[in-house]
Write an enzyme that holds these catalytic residues in place. Structure first.
Site, short mmCIF file in Angstrom:
data_model
loop_
_atom_site.label_atom_id
_atom_site.label_comp_id
_atom_site.label_asym_id
_atom_site.label_seq_id
_atom_site.Cartn_x
_atom_site.Cartn_y
_atom_site.Cartn_z
N ASP A 118 -14.75 -11.38 -27.85
CA ASP A 118 -15.06 -12.19 -26.69
C ASP A 118 -15.92 -13.36 -27.17
O ASP A 118 -16.40 -13.37 -28.30
CB ASP A 118 -15.74 -11.38 -25.57
CG ASP A 118 -15.56 -12.07 -24.22
OD1 ASP A 118 -15.18 -13.26 -24.20
OD2 ASP A 118 -15.81 -11.44 -23.18
C1 NOJ Z 1 -15.85 -14.93 -21.87
C2 NOJ Z 1 -15.15 -13.96 -20.96
O1 NOJ Z 1 -15.82 -12.72 -20.96
C3 NOJ Z 1 -13.71 -13.74 -21.35
O2 NOJ Z 1 -13.11 -12.91 -20.40
C4 NOJ Z 1 -13.00 -15.05 -21.46
O3 NOJ Z 1 -11.65 -14.85 -21.78
C5 NOJ Z 1 -13.68 -15.87 -22.54
N1 NOJ Z 1 -15.04 -16.11 -22.15
C6 NOJ Z 1 -12.97 -17.18 -22.82
O4 NOJ Z 1 -13.14 -18.06 -21.81
#
Ligand code: NOJ
Length: 761
Positions: free
Chosen positions: A294
């Site tokens: 993530d």
């Molecule tokens: C953080 C989020 O937790 C995740 O779900 C997302 O895909 C990413 N950022 C990218 O934007």
């Protein structure tokens, strides 16, 4: 490097002779030709180039996280050098083509970039937020909405969505509950698979499909106290049965990628968890796609207190099986020295790169790196009229009728006067929800607009906003300002109510109250909305409450003040039209709650599939209940009314005992006993009475949807197999245990009939 060999291998990558068109459905079906090509590419790669494939940079077309401080000149240089394998937030056919060109025209090996983006409930055409759409329980419609989102996304040059989120979540305080399918593992599994199939289609190589990503692996939805990114503590049984079930289903469905999660579980951050990523996902489940971190989660191993610096963070993450570093800037710094100092083996990099290249091959990028970036197609596809038709249909299927006293709904089209009141009544932006990708601002049909279109000229509409809810500019990273003080609009609202036959009030949440980082300690109507409802309900009690929200709310008080409640979530581009369809009876509501609605926040986390405990509830003090209120929620999981009524016949079981791989049949006759046609969702729950690990008092394990004309009946059949009964047992495997079971069938998780049977293995 032998230059002759390099030339040959480059041919492998770019010449049509070696073109690859993946015909496989999922990522787990290996194509040997592709695998050989990957071998030959990896053989050519320097360590730096391998690391490059494992690096993902952020672009500038959207803000979905806290960008690192890299300047654009350095970024460009790195792209040219083949030091970046993927980008997120680079959008449009033009921009993706240009970025791809930088890599294809400058880098040594010309390995195409992979573009990812958060397409959570639509790209331009907005569908209901995932929690709302899940309330439809309509897998075909959900798959269709994902496939339209994929078509639009692919036409904008993007290859990969970071969806579906299949985090089971039981806590209304958690802002991201809006992004998943709610509290039930089975519902999250089947809806997750429908979304994956919708995004990926039958063939990833098709220009109308994109790669999907099962996230967040794992446990993110179990954040303590519903506070985003917070600590998670679950044991193996809960982890497997409640959290991992949907991820296992996603892996089996061939989802192209996984994303790990920000949280720790039992002292180990998921991003550095070998148990999750290596042992379970890539080991037990034999998963062949890749794991993206993530946003910055590899770097976050440092504040977690798990790694002391980037070098250690990189080592821990790569050893644990995180294949790509999303904007964490760790792999680019750490992996090369780790290899040269022999702290990690280069084969770890090879394995990660293999998985990443596999996805690129499946998408057809080696055949034509620009195939998705087609400006003409982009123009034709985005917001195509048929997409809006589908958006309206799934939106109305997602609406849940929670209350309908004296059959106040549906409203008659020739009603003399309707007051339309509330901060969300003429809001054209909130229905788009959070995670709205490229939706145009203020582009949704508002409830007021929908009502105006639906009624005849004889109906007077008295609109009054009544109060503001969210105020000022709203965006992904900005805290939301709520109007807590200004009640100056209440008088006008009361006047509108006074002069109208029926009052429609549109209350709930601003779109930016749910989503990432949007946790709350309270779940009542915020701002001055309750004051507004109090004032209006004193004047006119004939109120239809239309709720717009991304989480379960505490509706205890509003429920006593109004005649009808429609839960409409954030329904997307066509929200107002879909709501009007239901308000006036053009569509008979059929949605069922994918989450329990509590009586108050103190009941959270509240979920139907709880354990019995050693002290199931009684009126005495020393039992598992509360002294100051009920332990039951206000509206249970699976609940939703219709404009008609359904009667269930007696459950018929083909046998009271079965064994081994055999099956038994359960049937029930359902009759539409009302005056209009309607759709019912017949739900089947299982209770394993005594097991090697305690089991929930009931667990959804199947459901069917049927549509019946008034007076018509249909027999609905379910097959109960060992698969229906299986769970992750003390033997550390998914299996059905012999013993006594209850099977319950009905229209929600409370109104159920029950029969029992024995299973022997
Ligand atoms: C953080 C989020 O937790 C995740 O779900 C997302 O895909 C990413 N950022 C990218 O934007």
């Amino acid at each position: 490097m032998n230059i002759q060999y390099l030339k040959i291998a480059l041919c492998l990558v770019v010449t049509p002779v070696f073109q690859m068109t993946a015909q496989t459905k999922g990522i787990n079906d290996l194509d040997l030709v592709v695998e050989h090509k990957i071998d030959s590419i990896i053989e050519l790669m320097t360590v730096k180039e391998k690391v490059g494939q494992m690096v993902q940079y952020n672009g500038s077309f959207d803000v979905t996280g806290i960008p690192s401080d890299i300047d654009s000149k350095t970024k460009l240089e790195k792209l040219k050098n083949g030091e970046v394998g993927s980008m997120l937030n680079v959008l449009t056919a033009k921009a993706t083509r240009e970025a791809q060109q930088v890599v294809m025209e400058n880098s040594r090996l010309k390995i195409p970039l992979l573009f990812g983006y958060d397409v959570i409930h639509g790209y331009k055409t907005m569908f209901p937020v995932p929690l709302g759409e899940s309330a439809s329980w309509d897998l075909e419609a959900i798959q269709l909405s994902a496939s339209i989102a994929a078509k639009e996304t692919a036409a904008a040059g993007v290859h990969w969505t970071f969806a579906p989120m299949i985090d089971v979540s039981r806590d209304a305080r958690w802002g991201r509950i809006m992004e998943g399918a709610g509290e039930d593992p089975y519902l999250n599994s089947v809806i997750g698979v429908a979304r994956i199939n919708g995004f990926q289609g039958g063939n990833l190589d098709d220009i109308a499909t994109i790669a999907a990503c099962a996230k967040h692996f794992a446990g993110y939805g179990f954040a303590e106290a519903g506070r985003d990114y917070n600590t998670v503590n679950v044991g193996e049984s809960e982890l497997q049965n409640a959290i991992l079930m949907p991820f296992k289903a996603a892996s089996e469905a061939g989802v192209a990628t996984f994303m790990n999660s920000f949280n720790e579980i039992d002292g180990v951050p998921a991003t550095a968890s070998s148990h999750l990523q290596r042992d379970i996902l890539k080991g037990e489940w034999d998963y062949k796609g890749f794991m993206v971190s993530d946003w910055g989660s590899i770097a976050e191993l440092i504040p977690h207190g798990f790694a002391k610096d980037k070098m250690q963070a990189g080592e821990l993450a790569v050893v644990a099986g995180s294949d790509m570093d999303m904007e964490g800037r760790v792999y680019e710094e750490a992996l090369e020295p780790l290899v040269s100092q022999s702290k990690i083996d280069e084969t770890l990099l090879d394995a990660a790169v293999r998985r990443i290249l596999r996805v690129k091959f499946h998408l057809g990028l080696f055949e034509d790196p620009y195939k998705y970036s087609d400006a003409k197609r982009e123009k034709e596809v985005l917001l195509a009229p048929e997409h809006l038709v589908a958006a309206r249909d799934i939106a109305r299927k997602s609406i849940v009728l929670l209350k309908n006293e004296n059959e106040v709904l549906p409203l008659k089209k020739d009603v003399k006067s309707i007051a339309v009141i509330g901060p969300l009544a003429d809001d054209k932006d909130s229905p788009l929800g959070n995670w709205r990708a490229q939706a145009n601002k203020n582009s949704a049909v508002s409830v007021l607009e929908g009502i105006k279109k639906a009624v005849g000229s004889a109906t007077t509409i008295n609109y009054a906003k009544g109060a503001d809810l969210g105020m000022g500019e709203r965006s992904f990273l900005m805290p939301l300002k709520i109007n807590e003080a200004d009640k100056s609009g209440l008088t006008e609202a009361v006047e509108a109510a006074e002069n109208s036959e029926v009052v429609v009030m549109v209350l709930g949440e601003d779109a930016f109250q749910t989503g990432e980082g949007r946790s709350q300690t309270g779940i009542k109507l915020r701002g001055v909305q309750q004051d507004l409802l109090d004032a209006v309900s004193e004047i006119n009690s004939n109120i239809v409450l239309i709720l717009m929200n991304g989480r379960p709310l505490d509706l205890s008080k509003p429920n006593e003040q109004v005649s009808a409640i429609l839960e409409t979530w954030f329904l997307g581009s066509e929200a107002g039209n879909a709501i009007a369809d239901v308000l006036f009876g053009a569509y008979n509501p059929s949605g069922k709650l994918p989450v329990s609605f509590p009586r108050n926040v103190g009941q959270e986390p509240l979920y139907y599939n709880q354990k019995n405990t050693g002290r199931p509830f009684s009126d005495m003090v020393t039992y598992s209940g509360y002294q100051d209120g009920s332990r039951e929620g206000l509206f249970p999981f699976g609940y939703g009314l219709s404009y008609t009524t359904f009667e269930y016949g007696k459950l018929q079981l083909s046998a009271e005992e079965f064994s081994g791989d055999a099956t038994i049949e359960l049937s029930v006759e359902v009759t539409n006993t009302g005056k209009v046609a309607g759709k019912e969702t017949i739900q089947l729950y299982i209770h394993d009475l005594f097991a090697s690990r305690t089991r929930p008092v009931k667990e959804l394990r199947d459901f069917r949807q049927i549509t019946l004309e008034p007076g018509a009946s249909k027999t609905v059949n379910f097959t109960i197999s060992p698969k229906t009964l299986e769970f992750y047992t003390a033997n550390k495997m998914w299996e059905a245990e012999a013993g006594e079971f209850e099977v319950m069938v009905g229209s929600n998780s409370v109104d159920l009939q029950k029969v029992t049977f024995q299973y022997k293995n």
